[in-house]
Every structure is written in structure tokens, then in C-alpha cells.
Design an enzyme around this catalytic site. Structure first.
Site, PDB file in Angstrom:
ATOM      1  N   SER A 139       0.860  -1.193   0.000  1.00 28.37           N
ATOM      2  CA  SER A 139       0.000   0.000   0.000  1.00 28.37           C
ATOM      3  C   SER A 139       0.889   1.234   0.000  1.00 28.37           C
ATOM      4  CB  SER A 139      -0.852  -0.010   1.277  1.00 28.37           C
ATOM      5  OG  SER A 139      -1.483   1.232   1.491  1.00 28.37           O
ATOM      6  N   TYR A 152      -3.678  -0.972  10.010  1.00 31.00           N
ATOM      7  CA  TYR A 152      -3.467  -1.111   8.569  1.00 31.00           C
ATOM      8  C   TYR A 152      -2.062  -0.636   8.198  1.00 31.00           C
ATOM      9  CZ  TYR A 152      -4.485  -0.859   3.541  1.00 31.00           C
ATOM     10  OH  TYR A 152      -4.462  -1.048   2.183  1.00 31.00           O
TER      11      TYR A 152
HETATM   12  P1  NAP Z   1     -11.757  -5.029  -1.555  1.00 34.70           P
HETATM   13  O1  NAP Z   1     -12.582  -4.859  -2.775  1.00 34.70           O
HETATM   14  O2  NAP Z   1     -12.323  -4.732  -0.210  1.00 34.70           O
HETATM   15  O3  NAP Z   1     -11.090  -6.488  -1.571  1.00 34.70           O
HETATM   16  C1  NAP Z   1     -10.431  -7.052  -0.469  1.00 34.70           C
HETATM   17  C2  NAP Z   1     -10.350  -8.545  -0.720  1.00 34.70           C
HETATM   18  O4  NAP Z   1      -9.800  -9.197   0.434  1.00 34.70           O
HETATM   19  C3  NAP Z   1     -11.746  -9.133  -0.928  1.00 34.70           C
HETATM   20  O5  NAP Z   1     -11.689 -10.178  -1.849  1.00 34.70           O
HETATM   21  C4  NAP Z   1     -12.054  -9.649   0.463  1.00 34.70           C
HETATM   22  O6  NAP Z   1     -13.058 -10.633   0.500  1.00 34.70           O
HETATM   23  C5  NAP Z   1     -10.699 -10.217   0.818  1.00 34.70           C
HETATM   24  N1  NAP Z   1     -10.662 -10.567   2.213  1.00 34.70           N
HETATM   25  C6  NAP Z   1     -10.908  -9.781   3.284  1.00 34.70           C
HETATM   26  N2  NAP Z   1     -10.857 -10.501   4.416  1.00 34.70           N
HETATM   27  C7  NAP Z   1     -10.587 -11.784   4.042  1.00 34.70           C
HETATM   28  C8  NAP Z   1     -10.433 -13.010   4.737  1.00 34.70           C
HETATM   29  N3  NAP Z   1     -10.602 -13.091   6.065  1.00 34.70           N
HETATM   30  N4  NAP Z   1     -10.157 -14.131   4.034  1.00 34.70           N
HETATM   31  C9  NAP Z   1     -10.038 -14.102   2.701  1.00 34.70           C
HETATM   32  N5  NAP Z   1     -10.197 -12.963   1.974  1.00 34.70           N
HETATM   33  C10 NAP Z   1     -10.468 -11.831   2.649  1.00 34.70           C
HETATM   34  O7  NAP Z   1     -10.497  -4.089  -1.669  1.00 34.70           O
HETATM   35  P2  NAP Z   1      -9.316  -3.965  -2.734  1.00 34.70           P
HETATM   36  O8  NAP Z   1      -9.099  -2.517  -2.884  1.00 34.70           O
HETATM   37  O9  NAP Z   1      -9.533  -4.802  -3.934  1.00 34.70           O
HETATM   38  O10 NAP Z   1      -8.124  -4.552  -1.834  1.00 34.70           O
HETATM   39  C11 NAP Z   1      -7.251  -5.584  -2.237  1.00 34.70           C
HETATM   40  C12 NAP Z   1      -5.889  -5.361  -1.616  1.00 34.70           C
HETATM   41  O11 NAP Z   1      -5.342  -4.142  -2.117  1.00 34.70           O
HETATM   42  C13 NAP Z   1      -5.892  -5.233  -0.092  1.00 34.70           C
HETATM   43  O12 NAP Z   1      -4.752  -5.892   0.442  1.00 34.70           O
HETATM   44  C14 NAP Z   1      -5.783  -3.743   0.113  1.00 34.70           C
HETATM   45  O13 NAP Z   1      -5.212  -3.412   1.361  1.00 34.70           O
HETATM   46  C15 NAP Z   1      -4.898  -3.354  -1.034  1.00 34.70           C
HETATM   47  N6  NAP Z   1      -4.922  -1.945  -1.432  1.00 34.70           N
HETATM   48  C16 NAP Z   1      -6.022  -1.366  -1.998  1.00 34.70           C
HETATM   49  C17 NAP Z   1      -5.953  -0.035  -2.389  1.00 34.70           C
HETATM   50  C18 NAP Z   1      -7.104   0.680  -3.041  1.00 34.70           C
HETATM   51  O14 NAP Z   1      -6.997   1.877  -3.328  1.00 34.70           O
HETATM   52  N7  NAP Z   1      -8.210   0.041  -3.356  1.00 34.70           N
HETATM   53  C19 NAP Z   1      -4.802   0.707  -2.162  1.00 34.70           C
HETATM   54  C20 NAP Z   1      -3.702   0.077  -1.570  1.00 34.70           C
HETATM   55  C21 NAP Z   1      -3.773  -1.242  -1.210  1.00 34.70           C
HETATM   56  P3  NAP Z   1     -14.593 -10.162   0.783  1.00 34.70           P
HETATM   57  O15 NAP Z   1     -15.110  -9.587  -0.507  1.00 34.70           O
HETATM   58  O16 NAP Z   1     -15.249 -11.443   1.175  1.00 34.70           O
HETATM   59  O17 NAP Z   1     -14.554  -9.146   1.889  1.00 34.70           O
END
Ligand code: NAP
Length: 247
Positions: A139, A152
Site C-alpha cells: 500500500s 493497517y
Molecule cells: P476489496 O474490494 O475490499 O477487496 C479485499 C479482498 O480481500 C476481498 O476479496 C475480500 O473478501 C478479501 N478478504 C478480506 N478478508 C478476508 C479473509 N478473512 N479471508 C479471505 N479474503 C479476505 O479491496 P481492494 O481494494 O480490492 O483490496 C485488495 C488489496 O489491495 C488489499 O490488500 C488492500 O489493502 C490493497 N490496497 C487497496 C488499495 C485501493 O486503493 N483500493 C490501495 C492500496 C492497497 P470479501 O469480498 O469477502 O470481503
């Protein structure tokens, strides 16, 4: 085959039902990988998108709230790619932050990432499925402090550190370990920020590329880092942020 091809590779992506994980699964499959879409929920939408495009995918239920849930998943299964994407965030002033919110985030974002990766690497080394690649999703808060998200930020700094130590230990064994630090990407995770007019404008004003990132921006980078083209990249935390950290 181009140096970007993932033909003949078996990959597992955590949190592949939505957002960045879904895009990564689709990008790996588009380069020829056979992709296991792992989620605590059904990944049917991702699997359908991959199959509709002519790729190979299957689903796996994996709830990483139990950090040891990945044990037994990889042995003898021929995996040579792991993408640790699953992640959660909890927001609260640090003065009021609870132990429960600390543990929940650290368990999924850091402890599960380490032990899933350990299980993957043991299986890859025992099964001879090297060269292999691990991509961790870090991140901007692997580099910056943020605000009101102490667990986080701690977890994502930890992801950057683990990426480097595991690269140090495994580079010579044929396992590339790298991370991607996504900038502001349009997913469920950031829906509230995009809906807040003032925050949205402030964020866009700071991004040199002048737009939110799309999940496929991260997917394409992950596919590259898993490919032979990236074989000499070890321990990198690659910013894919439209230039945010360059400001
Ligand atoms: P998201 O749409 O909320 O996706 C998060 C994913 O993690 C979902 O598939 C979620 O499943 C899964 N997850 C959460 N808890 C879990 C568990 N206990 N077991 C298995 N899977 C689990 O958000 P995203 O933005 O795509 O995030 C993906 C990654 O990118 C994360 O590591 C996040 O920190 C990172 N990130 C995102 C951004 C951004 O701007 N979006 C920026 C920096 C980093 P569910 O759908 O079932 O909750």
C-alpha cells in the site's frame, strides 16, 4: 512464448472475488496461467470472466481470518505463483483503537500473508515447481503513515519488510518475492472516498496521472512480476500509484 507468458503455470490469488484480486486473477489467466481464485466468499464472477475469455480457473474457499488457513493448500498441487491480495482496514482514532481491530487487521494482512507464503514456498521447493513467484499487495501506507488506520499502516509496513526478507532468503532458491504498492484504486475499499466530493477532488489534485487507478492497472503489473521478464527483480515494492509518491 514471450517473456511475459505464464503458460503452464499454476497460480493462486487470495481475495479474488472482487476488486484488485479479481483483476489480478483475470490478468494472470490472460497470460496463460491456470488460476485458483481463493476467497472467503464465492469467486464465481471472477471464474466466469476468466472462462468467458478462454482461460482456466477454479474456486477455493479460504478464510484468512484464520492465519493458518493456507496450510495444506499447496502440497503436491504444482503451484508456482502466489498473489497475497486479501486485506482489510479498520478506521478509528489511535486513542480509541481497540485490540480487536488491531488483531483482525494484523491477522489477515500480515500473519496470514506470512504463513500462506511459507506453505507455498515449502511446497514449491519440495515439488520442484521453481522458478516461482510471490507478489504481495502492499500500500502507499507501506511508506506513508496515513491517519486513523494504525493497524493497517503497521501491517502494510510489515508487508514491505516481509517482502524484502523473504526475497533475501529465497532469491537463490528460484523464488522471486516482490510487492506492489497500489495508489488510489477504484474498488469497494475506496467507494466512500470517491463518494466524498471534497476528498475525491483533493486526492485527484495530487495524482500526477490525474485519475484514480483501475484494478487492471494492478493486475497487469502482477502478471509482469510473475513472468520470466521479471526474473531478476527481487524484494522490490513497486509503486503503481499514478505518480502519487513522486509528488
Ligand atoms: P476489496 O474490494 O475490499 O477487496 C479485499 C479482498 O480481500 C476481498 O476479496 C475480500 O473478501 C478479501 N478478504 C478480506 N478478508 C478476508 C479473509 N478473512 N479471508 C479471505 N479474503 C479476505 O479491496 P481492494 O481494494 O480490492 O483490496 C485488495 C488489496 O489491495 C488489499 O490488500 C488492500 O489493502 C490493497 N490496497 C487497496 C488499495 C485501493 O486503493 N483500493 C490501495 C492500496 C492497497 P470479501 O469480498 O469477502 O470481503
Amino acid at each position: 512464448m514471450t517473456p511475459f507468458s505464464l503458460e503452464g503455470r499454476r497460480a493462486l490469488v487470495t481475495g479474488a472475488n472482487t476488486g484488485i484480486g479479481q483483476a489480478i486473477a483475470i490478468s494472470l489467466a490472460a497470460q496463460g496461467a491456470q488460476v485458483t481464485c481463493a476467497g472467503r466468499r464465492d469467486c464465481a464472477q471472477t471464474i466466469a470472466a476468466i472462462r468467458d475469455a478462454g482461460g482456466e480457473a477454479e474456486g477455493l474457499r479460504l478464510d484468512l481470518a484464520d492465519p493458518m488457513a493456507g496450510q495444506g493448500v499447496f502440497e503436491g498441487q504444482g503451484y508456482s505463483i502466489l498473489v497475497n491480495n486479501a486485506g482489510i482496514i479498520r478506521r478509528e482514532d489511535s486513542l480509541d483503537f481497540t485490540e480487536a481491530d488491531w488483531d483482525a487487521v494484523m491477522d489477515v494482512n500480515l500473519k496470514a500473508l506470512f504463513f500462506t507464503t511459507q506453505a507455498f514456498a515449502r511446497a514449491a521447493l519440495e515439488g520442484g515447481t521453481t522458478p516461482a513467484a510471490v507478489v504481495n499487495i502492499a500500500s502507499l501506507l507501506s511508506f506513508q503513515g496515513g491517519i486513523r488506520v494504525p493497524s493497517y499502516t503497521a501491517s502494510k509496513h510489515g508487508v514491505a519488510g516481509l517482502t524484502k526478507i523473504l526475497a533475501n532468503e529465497w532469491a537463490a532458491k528460484g523464488i522471486n518475492v516482490n510487492a506492489i504498492a497500489p495508489g488510489y484504486i477504484a474498488t469497494n475499499n475506496t467507494e466512500a472516498l470517491r463518494a466524498d466530493g471534497a476528498r475525491n477532488a483533493a486526492i485527484l489534485e495530487r495524482i500526477p496521472a490525474g485519475r484514480w487507478g483501475e484494478p487492471h492497472d494492478i493486475g497487469a503489473t502482477a502478471a509482469f512480476l510473475c513472468s520470466p521478464a521479471a526474473r531478476y527483480i527481487h524484494g522490490a515494492v513497486l509503486n503503481v500509484d499514478g505518480g502519487w509518491l513522486a509528488r
